[in-house]
Scaffold this motif. Structure first.
Motif, PDB file in Angstrom:
ATOM      1  N   ILE A  26       5.238   5.853  -1.415  1.00 16.03           N
ATOM      2  CA  ILE A  26       5.273   4.891  -1.937  1.00 16.03           C
ATOM      3  C   ILE A  26       6.189   3.162  -1.810  1.00 16.03           C
ATOM      4  O   ILE A  26       5.698   2.513  -0.598  1.00 16.03           O
ATOM      5  CB  ILE A  26       4.617   4.621  -3.511  1.00 16.03           C
ATOM      6  N   TRP A  27       6.640   3.923  -1.737  1.00 25.29           N
ATOM      7  CA  TRP A  27       8.030   2.796  -1.789  1.00 25.29           C
ATOM      8  C   TRP A  27       9.172   3.989  -0.674  1.00 25.29           C
ATOM      9  O   TRP A  27       9.077   4.803  -1.021  1.00 25.29           O
ATOM     10  CB  TRP A  27       8.387   2.010  -2.446  1.00 25.29           C
ATOM     11  N   TYR A  55       0.792  -1.138  -0.063  1.00 27.70           N
ATOM     12  CA  TYR A  55      -0.060  -0.106   0.102  1.00 27.70           C
ATOM     13  C   TYR A  55       1.007   1.215   0.221  1.00 27.70           C
ATOM     14  O   TYR A  55       2.018   1.103   0.979  1.00 27.70           O
ATOM     15  CB  TYR A  55      -0.863   0.020   1.450  1.00 27.70           C
ATOM     16  N   ALA A  56       0.513   2.529  -0.455  1.00 27.92           N
ATOM     17  CA  ALA A  56       1.053   3.896  -0.373  1.00 27.92           C
ATOM     18  C   ALA A  56       0.424   4.324   1.024  1.00 27.92           C
ATOM     19  O   ALA A  56      -0.950   4.092   0.843  1.00 27.92           O
ATOM     20  CB  ALA A  56       0.405   4.617  -1.922  1.00 27.92           C
ATOM     21  N   LEU A  92      -0.954   1.798  -6.535  1.00 29.00           N
ATOM     22  CA  LEU A  92       0.777   2.442  -6.076  1.00 29.00           C
ATOM     23  C   LEU A  92       0.821   3.410  -7.204  1.00 29.00           C
ATOM     24  O   LEU A  92       1.392   5.009  -6.631  1.00 29.00           O
ATOM     25  CB  LEU A  92       1.677   1.317  -5.918  1.00 29.00           C
ATOM     26  N   ILE A  93       0.064   2.740  -8.132  1.00 31.47           N
ATOM     27  CA  ILE A  93       0.415   3.922  -9.164  1.00 31.47           C
ATOM     28  C   ILE A  93      -0.213   4.686 -10.642  1.00 31.47           C
ATOM     29  O   ILE A  93      -1.347   4.152 -10.438  1.00 31.47           O
ATOM     30  CB  ILE A  93       1.812   3.281 -10.478  1.00 31.47           C
ATOM     31  N   TYR A 113      -3.736  10.835  -5.600  1.00 31.69           N
ATOM     32  CA  TYR A 113      -3.389  10.574  -4.371  1.00 31.69           C
ATOM     33  C   TYR A 113      -3.823  11.949  -3.748  1.00 31.69           C
ATOM     34  O   TYR A 113      -3.229  11.920  -2.067  1.00 31.69           O
ATOM     35  CB  TYR A 113      -1.780  10.389  -4.232  1.00 31.69           C
ATOM     36  N   SER A 119      -2.998   6.979  -9.213  1.00 35.92           N
ATOM     37  CA  SER A 119      -3.532   7.414  -7.764  1.00 35.92           C
ATOM     38  C   SER A 119      -3.568   9.106  -7.858  1.00 35.92           C
ATOM     39  O   SER A 119      -2.790   9.773  -8.009  1.00 35.92           O
ATOM     40  CB  SER A 119      -3.057   6.710  -6.850  1.00 35.92           C
ATOM     41  N   ARG A 127       2.562  12.614   1.163  1.00 34.24           N
ATOM     42  CA  ARG A 127       2.731  10.021   0.603  1.00 34.24           C
ATOM     43  C   ARG A 127       3.311   9.827   0.364  1.00 34.24           C
ATOM     44  O   ARG A 127       4.496  10.722  -0.200  1.00 34.24           O
ATOM     45  CB  ARG A 127       1.569  10.781  -0.526  1.00 34.24           C
TER      46      ARG A 127
END
Length: 126
Positions: A52-53, A32-33, A102-103, A107, A105, A50
């Protein structure tokens, strides 16, 4: 059952620092982000940061860029928000949220996040 539990809020003087934590359970955290949002009285919930990794560049709202740092520890299923140089306008309830996308979004939108914590109050005295 997914749970996100924030902690670390409190009262701080303007110019001070706080570190918020959000402990996640019931989900595969690394998939999950994670985001932080905040909501002041009478205002809509707004995007703060935010991640992500840990190896990728986080995203920040312009209002907190250079003052706040988001990080995550997947081994502890925890995301953090280090807040420095706090201003009275940072005062709000801070929420963490999890986004399975993850990608791609959107966000900055609250609608993009699948799970939310209950929030933690940050009060900044001037």
């Amino acid at each position: 059952q997914v749970q996100l539990v924030e902690s670390g809020g409190g009262l701080v003087q303007a110019g001070g620092s706080l570190r918020l934590s959000c402990a996640a359970s019931g989900l595969t955290f690394s998939s999950y982000a994670m985001g932080w949002f905040r909501q002041a009285p009478g205002s809509e919930r707004e995007f703060v940061a935010r991640i992500i990794w840990s190896t990728t560049t986080p995203y920040y709202a312009d209002s907190v860029k250079g003052r706040f740092t988001i990080s995550r520890d997947n081994a502890k299923n925890t995301v953090y928000l280090q807040m420095t140089s706090l201003k009275p306008e940072d005062e709000a309830v801070y929420y963490c949220a999890a986004d399975r996308t993850l990608i791609g979004s959107n966000y900055r939108s609250v609608r993009s996040y699948d799970y939310w914590g209950q929030g933690t109050q940050v009060t900044v005295s001037s």
